[in-house]
Each structure stands twice: as C-alpha cells, then as structure tokens.
Write an enzyme that holds these catalytic residues in place. Structure first.
Site, PDB file in Angstrom:
ATOM      1  N   VAL A  28       0.820  -1.224   0.000  1.00 15.14           N
ATOM      2  CA  VAL A  28       0.000   0.000   0.000  1.00 15.14           C
ATOM      3  C   VAL A  28       0.851   1.270   0.000  1.00 15.14           C
ATOM      4  O   VAL A  28       0.410   2.318   0.463  1.00 15.14           O
ATOM      5  CB  VAL A  28      -1.031   0.016   1.164  1.00 15.14           C
ATOM      6  CG1 VAL A  28      -2.075  -1.080   0.982  1.00 15.14           C
ATOM      7  CG2 VAL A  28      -0.354  -0.121   2.525  1.00 15.14           C
ATOM      8  N   ASP A  53       1.203  -5.031   3.478  1.00 15.17           N
ATOM      9  CA  ASP A  53       2.490  -4.396   3.768  1.00 15.17           C
ATOM     10  C   ASP A  53       2.328  -2.887   3.776  1.00 15.17           C
ATOM     11  O   ASP A  53       2.101  -2.271   2.740  1.00 15.17           O
ATOM     12  CB  ASP A  53       3.513  -4.790   2.688  1.00 15.17           C
ATOM     13  CG  ASP A  53       4.866  -4.173   2.959  1.00 15.17           C
ATOM     14  OD1 ASP A  53       5.633  -4.779   3.727  1.00 15.17           O
ATOM     15  OD2 ASP A  53       5.144  -3.066   2.443  1.00 15.17           O
ATOM     16  N   TYR A  58       3.953   5.604   4.875  1.00 15.89           N
ATOM     17  CA  TYR A  58       2.851   5.607   3.896  1.00 15.89           C
ATOM     18  C   TYR A  58       1.621   6.355   4.416  1.00 15.89           C
ATOM     19  O   TYR A  58       0.672   6.585   3.664  1.00 15.89           O
ATOM     20  CB  TYR A  58       2.439   4.174   3.512  1.00 15.89           C
ATOM     21  CG  TYR A  58       3.543   3.264   3.015  1.00 15.89           C
ATOM     22  CD1 TYR A  58       4.798   3.773   2.670  1.00 15.89           C
ATOM     23  CD2 TYR A  58       3.340   1.898   2.875  1.00 15.89           C
ATOM     24  CE1 TYR A  58       5.808   2.924   2.233  1.00 15.89           C
ATOM     25  CE2 TYR A  58       4.340   1.055   2.426  1.00 15.89           C
ATOM     26  CZ  TYR A  58       5.578   1.576   2.122  1.00 15.89           C
ATOM     27  OH  TYR A  58       6.566   0.729   1.687  1.00 15.89           O
ATOM     28  N   LYS A  83       6.736  -0.549   9.144  1.00 13.17           N
ATOM     29  CA  LYS A  83       8.182  -0.265   9.118  1.00 13.17           C
ATOM     30  C   LYS A  83       8.553   1.021   9.853  1.00 13.17           C
ATOM     31  O   LYS A  83       7.761   1.981   9.879  1.00 13.17           O
ATOM     32  CB  LYS A  83       8.663  -0.136   7.656  1.00 13.17           C
ATOM     33  CG  LYS A  83       8.177  -1.234   6.752  1.00 13.17           C
ATOM     34  CD  LYS A  83       8.695  -1.139   5.335  1.00 13.17           C
ATOM     35  CE  LYS A  83       7.920  -2.075   4.413  1.00 13.17           C
ATOM     36  NZ  LYS A  83       6.709  -1.474   3.834  1.00 13.17           N
ATOM     37  N   HIS A 116      13.043   0.247   7.853  1.00 16.21           N
ATOM     38  CA  HIS A 116      12.669   0.531   6.460  1.00 16.21           C
ATOM     39  C   HIS A 116      13.902   0.702   5.551  1.00 16.21           C
ATOM     40  O   HIS A 116      13.921   0.206   4.425  1.00 16.21           O
ATOM     41  CB  HIS A 116      11.811   1.804   6.439  1.00 16.21           C
ATOM     42  CG  HIS A 116      10.885   1.916   5.277  1.00 16.21           C
ATOM     43  ND1 HIS A 116       9.652   2.494   5.365  1.00 16.21           N
ATOM     44  CD2 HIS A 116      11.010   1.533   3.981  1.00 16.21           C
ATOM     45  CE1 HIS A 116       9.060   2.468   4.180  1.00 16.21           C
ATOM     46  NE2 HIS A 116       9.866   1.884   3.325  1.00 16.21           N
ATOM     47  N   PRO A 198       7.554  -5.444  -7.175  1.00 13.38           N
ATOM     48  CA  PRO A 198       7.712  -6.644  -8.017  1.00 13.38           C
ATOM     49  C   PRO A 198       7.171  -6.433  -9.422  1.00 13.38           C
ATOM     50  O   PRO A 198       7.532  -7.167 -10.343  1.00 13.38           O
ATOM     51  CB  PRO A 198       6.898  -7.701  -7.265  1.00 13.38           C
ATOM     52  CG  PRO A 198       5.865  -6.922  -6.503  1.00 13.38           C
ATOM     53  CD  PRO A 198       6.568  -5.652  -6.097  1.00 13.38           C
ATOM     54  N   LEU A 199       6.305  -5.405  -9.590  1.00 13.68           N
ATOM     55  CA  LEU A 199       5.748  -5.104 -10.921  1.00 13.68           C
ATOM     56  C   LEU A 199       6.528  -3.974 -11.594  1.00 13.68           C
ATOM     57  O   LEU A 199       6.050  -3.377 -12.558  1.00 13.68           O
ATOM     58  CB  LEU A 199       4.272  -4.694 -10.791  1.00 13.68           C
ATOM     59  CG  LEU A 199       3.347  -5.731 -10.146  1.00 13.68           C
ATOM     60  CD1 LEU A 199       1.953  -5.146  -9.918  1.00 13.68           C
ATOM     61  CD2 LEU A 199       3.259  -6.970 -11.029  1.00 13.68           C
ATOM     62  N   ARG A 245      -7.295  -5.566 -10.800  1.00 10.40           N
ATOM     63  CA  ARG A 245      -5.852  -5.828 -10.808  1.00 10.40           C
ATOM     64  C   ARG A 245      -5.435  -6.596  -9.551  1.00 10.40           C
ATOM     65  O   ARG A 245      -4.536  -7.443  -9.612  1.00 10.40           O
ATOM     66  CB  ARG A 245      -5.082  -4.514 -10.887  1.00 10.40           C
ATOM     67  CG  ARG A 245      -5.113  -3.899 -12.270  1.00 10.40           C
ATOM     68  CD  ARG A 245      -4.346  -2.601 -12.253  1.00 10.40           C
ATOM     69  NE  ARG A 245      -4.176  -2.050 -13.579  1.00 10.40           N
ATOM     70  CZ  ARG A 245      -3.591  -0.881 -13.822  1.00 10.40           C
ATOM     71  NH1 ARG A 245      -3.134  -0.149 -12.810  1.00 10.40           N
ATOM     72  NH2 ARG A 245      -3.460  -0.442 -15.050  1.00 10.40           N
TER      73      ARG A 245
HETATM   74  N1  LIG Z   1      10.611  -1.414   1.759  1.00 11.74           N
HETATM   75  C1  LIG Z   1      10.630  -0.459   0.860  1.00 11.74           C
HETATM   76  O1  LIG Z   1      11.516   0.410   0.834  1.00 11.74           O
HETATM   77  C2  LIG Z   1       9.564  -0.420  -0.172  1.00 11.74           C
HETATM   78  C3  LIG Z   1       9.679   0.448  -1.272  1.00 11.74           C
HETATM   79  C4  LIG Z   1       8.667   0.444  -2.224  1.00 11.74           C
HETATM   80  C5  LIG Z   1       7.594  -0.403  -2.087  1.00 11.74           C
HETATM   81  N2  LIG Z   1       7.476  -1.204  -0.977  1.00 11.74           N
HETATM   82  C6  LIG Z   1       6.311  -2.106  -0.788  1.00 11.74           C
HETATM   83  O2  LIG Z   1       6.141  -2.908  -1.947  1.00 11.74           O
HETATM   84  C7  LIG Z   1       4.839  -2.688  -2.479  1.00 11.74           C
HETATM   85  C8  LIG Z   1       4.822  -2.860  -3.985  1.00 11.74           C
HETATM   86  O3  LIG Z   1       5.751  -1.999  -4.605  1.00 11.74           O
HETATM   87  P1  LIG Z   1       5.308  -0.660  -5.395  1.00 11.74           P
HETATM   88  O4  LIG Z   1       4.038  -0.161  -4.858  1.00 11.74           O
HETATM   89  O5  LIG Z   1       6.481   0.233  -5.377  1.00 11.74           O
HETATM   90  O6  LIG Z   1       5.151  -1.116  -6.894  1.00 11.74           O
HETATM   91  P2  LIG Z   1       4.555  -2.366  -7.731  1.00 11.74           P
HETATM   92  O7  LIG Z   1       3.735  -3.241  -6.887  1.00 11.74           O
HETATM   93  O8  LIG Z   1       5.699  -2.926  -8.479  1.00 11.74           O
HETATM   94  O9  LIG Z   1       3.644  -1.615  -8.804  1.00 11.74           O
HETATM   95  C9  LIG Z   1       2.529  -0.852  -8.455  1.00 11.74           C
HETATM   96  C10 LIG Z   1       2.064  -0.120  -9.708  1.00 11.74           C
HETATM   97  O10 LIG Z   1       1.652  -1.045 -10.710  1.00 11.74           O
HETATM   98  C11 LIG Z   1       0.269  -0.809 -11.043  1.00 11.74           C
HETATM   99  N3  LIG Z   1      -0.332  -2.150 -11.199  1.00 11.74           N
HETATM  100  C12 LIG Z   1      -0.690  -3.006 -10.220  1.00 11.74           C
HETATM  101  N4  LIG Z   1      -1.169  -4.144 -10.727  1.00 11.74           N
HETATM  102  C13 LIG Z   1      -1.145  -4.001 -12.077  1.00 11.74           C
HETATM  103  C14 LIG Z   1      -1.530  -4.849 -13.139  1.00 11.74           C
HETATM  104  N5  LIG Z   1      -2.014  -6.061 -12.906  1.00 11.74           N
HETATM  105  N6  LIG Z   1      -1.375  -4.382 -14.404  1.00 11.74           N
HETATM  106  C15 LIG Z   1      -0.865  -3.165 -14.631  1.00 11.74           C
HETATM  107  N7  LIG Z   1      -0.467  -2.307 -13.654  1.00 11.74           N
HETATM  108  C16 LIG Z   1      -0.621  -2.729 -12.382  1.00 11.74           C
HETATM  109  C17 LIG Z   1      -0.303  -0.032  -9.886  1.00 11.74           C
HETATM  110  O11 LIG Z   1      -1.339   0.834 -10.313  1.00 11.74           O
HETATM  111  P3  LIG Z   1      -2.812   0.860  -9.650  1.00 11.74           P
HETATM  112  O12 LIG Z   1      -2.634   0.970  -8.160  1.00 11.74           O
HETATM  113  O13 LIG Z   1      -3.412   2.071 -10.262  1.00 11.74           O
HETATM  114  O14 LIG Z   1      -3.461  -0.418 -10.059  1.00 11.74           O
HETATM  115  C18 LIG Z   1       0.900   0.796  -9.439  1.00 11.74           C
HETATM  116  O15 LIG Z   1       1.055   1.938 -10.259  1.00 11.74           O
HETATM  117  C19 LIG Z   1       4.516  -1.274  -2.000  1.00 11.74           C
HETATM  118  O16 LIG Z   1       3.155  -0.948  -2.133  1.00 11.74           O
HETATM  119  C20 LIG Z   1       5.029  -1.325  -0.593  1.00 11.74           C
HETATM  120  O17 LIG Z   1       4.124  -2.008   0.262  1.00 11.74           O
HETATM  121  C21 LIG Z   1       8.461  -1.230  -0.043  1.00 11.74           C
END
Ligand SMILES: NC(=O)c1ccc[n+]([C@@H]2O[C@H](COP(=O)([O-])OP(=O)(O)OC[C@H]3O[C@@H](n4cnc5c(N)ncnc54)[C@H](OP(=O)(O)O)[C@@H]3O)[C@@H](O)[C@H]2O)c1
Length: 283
Positions: A28, A53, A58, A83, A116, A198-199, A245
């Site tokens: 999130v 998570d 956030y 975190k 974090h 991961p995306l 999604r």
């Molecule tokens: N520990 C750390 O430092 C750290 C850093 C970054 C992230 N995180 C954690 O990891 C999680 C995931 O990483 P993230 O949020 O950076 O990025 P992500 O999960 O790689 O990608 C999210 C993006 O992809 C889009 N998306 C989701 N499902 C999709 C699909 N099936 N088809 C096309 N587009 C899609 C989402 O848009 P919509 O929401 O508009 O669908 C959003 O823009 C975070 O939310 C957070 O909890 C941790």
C-alpha cells in the site's frame, strides 16, 4: 528455491523467528490514506490475500487497521507488516515509533516490524534501532522483526553485532534488479527475501521478453513478473488500488515458468532501479 508444489494463496512460509507469513501480500505504498486504502485492503482480503504491507511513511496504517477489523476475519488470519522510517533511527526513537505504529494499526501485536532503510546518521544508529526492535519484540509490540533495503554488507554488519537474525529482508526485487548474491546470502543465513516493486511499478510491463513469456502462458505481464519472483522463492507484495488488478495479481498459483523462461528474465538484470536510493550507496 521455487515455491513448493501445491502452494496456494492461503499458503504460508515459516520465518526463522517461528511465525508463518503468506507468500502473497498487498502493498500500500502510494495508496492514498482514507477510503482508497480501506477499499484496496478490502478488495485484497475478499480476493483471498491474507497479508498487507504498510509503513509509517505511507501514512495509511490507520486505514489498514480499520479495513482489517471491518473484514471480520480473525486477527491471526491476516499478517500485517509495518516499518520504522529512517528519521526514527536510534534506540529511544525506534521504541517510540514502533509503539506509535502499533497504536495506529490498532490490531494488537504487529506481525512483522522492519527497519525501512539502513540510511542513518551512523551505523551505530541503525544498530541501536535493531536493539530497539528486539526490545519491542520482547515486549510483544511486534511478533517478528526484520530489515528492508539491507545489502549483504548491511546484513553482515548487523549479524556481527547481534545474535538475532532478521526474519526477512524486504528489497526491490524484479528481473531488472535481480540480485543472486543477496538471495544466496539470505538463503544461507535463514533470512527470507521479500520483493518490493515486483511489478516494476508498471514501468516494464511492455518489455518484449516479459511479453513473450506472458503470451506463452496466456497470462498478463504482471502475472509473469510476480510468478518469476515465486520461481526464486521470494515473497511478493504487489500494490494496486483496483479490484480487478488486485484479483489478477493473485492468480499466480496455477502456472509456473520453465527454467529457460526464468533464465531469460534473469538476463534482464542491469537496471534501471525503481527506487530512488540504491542500498549499495548507503554507507
Ligand atoms: N521497503 C521499501 O523500501 C519499499 C519500497 C517500495 C515499495 N514497498 C512495498 O512494496 C509494495 C509494492 O511496490 P510498489 O508499490 O512500489 O510497486 P509495484 O507493486 O511494483 O507496482 C505498483 C504499480 O503497478 C500498477 N499495477 C498493479 N497491478 C497491475 C496490473 N495487474 N497491471 C498493470 N499495472 C498494475 C499499480 O497501479 P494501480 O494501483 O493504479 O493499479 C501501481 O502503479 C509497495 O506498495 C510497498 O508495500 C516497499
């Protein structure tokens, strides 16, 4: 190590501190606090996700807690990670921050509390934070503790000063930042790797290699990216605010990638990173 055969959305993996964590969780980060977060968490729980998570940074811990309570699911069925933000490094400030996150979530003990970022005023500062996390775990504020964005160097530093091994290291992990050295270190030391972004935050969904693998399996690029992480045995926490999604990102347990497909995706390694900081640059 790929996921064991028969793994489903309900399956969990045991962490070194004894707790079991689901293989799939909802992320999130950049999910707007308030109704957007509450809805996303609700959609995920309806789709069968049993992990969320979040992080103090956030600003949506309150909404994550509200949505989980409103779901009516037994508390121990949903695994919650939050975190410690890097401005709260240090023993006393980490204790205060951990208790504040627990209060905002309002769910009793936090299942997993992570540092974090290793980014701190000094290495001693982050070692003091780790001592505070151990104390928070002892006091029952959290049930397991780990780190995030730790490189092998940061993990080795922590392990040189503490007998408590982090349950997880949550890092940016997708084909473009594939890091087999870190994966091997974590496997050797019993630390479970969790994949953030991961995306690739949607930036590489049209990559030709990923598109070809997706076409071969009649799947979407997002599903193939997530399954690639599973083939490496990492926990996945994709983020979306959209019900469809969120469902799509959970349909990962009825297909598998072949070793040549995994190798072709591994070969995309070389960047760019999604995150604004590279752990390797953090002293
Ligand atoms: N520990 C750390 O430092 C750290 C850093 C970054 C992230 N995180 C954690 O990891 C999680 C995931 O990483 P993230 O949020 O950076 O990025 P992500 O999960 O790689 O990608 C999210 C993006 O992809 C889009 N998306 C989701 N499902 C999709 C699909 N099936 N088809 C096309 N587009 C899609 C989402 O848009 P919509 O929401 O508009 O669908 C959003 O823009 C975070 O939310 C957070 O909890 C941790």
């Amino acid at each position: 190590m790929p996921l064991p055969a028969g793994t489903s959305i309900a399956s969990r993996v045991r962490l070194n501190q004894g707790l079991e964590i689901p293989w799939l969780g909802l992320g999130v980060f950049q999910t707007e606090p308030g109704a957007v977060t509450r809805h996303a968490v609700t959609y995920a729980l309806e789709a069968g996700y049993r992990a969320v998570d979040t992080a103090a940074m956030y600003r949506n811990e309150v909404d994550v807690g509200d949505a989980i309570r409103a779901s009516g699911l037994p508390r121990d069925e949903v695994f919650v990670t939050t975190k410690l933000w890097y401005t709260d490094h240090g023993y006393e400030s980490a204790l205060t921050a951990g208790r504040a996150s627990q209060d905002r979530l309002g769910l009793g003990p936090i299942d997993l509390y992570l540092i974090h970022w290793p980014r701190a005023n000094s290495p001693q500062d982050r070692l003091d934070s780790w001592k505070a996390l151990i104390e928070l775990q002892r006091q029952g504020v959290c049930r397991s503790i780990g780190v995030s964005n730790y490189s092998v160097r940061h993990l080795a530093e922590l392990q040189a000063h503490s007998d408590v091994v982090p349950a997880v290291d949550q890092v940016e992990f997708h084909p473009f930042v594939y890091n087999p050295e870190l994966l091997r270190y974590c496997e050797t030391h019993g630390i479970h790797l969790e994949a953030w972004s991961p995306l690739t935050r949607g930036r590489h969904l049209d990559d030709p290699t990923i598109a070809a693998v997706a076409a071969a399996h009649h799947r979407t690029p997002a599903q193939v990216l997530l399954r690639w992480g599973f083939e490496h045995g990492v926990i996945e926490i994709p983020k979306s605010i959209h019900r469809e999604r969120i469902r799509e990102n959970a349909q990962l347990f009825d297909f598998a990638l072949t070793p040549p497909e995994v190798a072709a995706m591994d070969a995309l390694r070389g960047g760019p990173r999604v995150g604004m900081w590279n752990p390797a640059d953090i002293p």
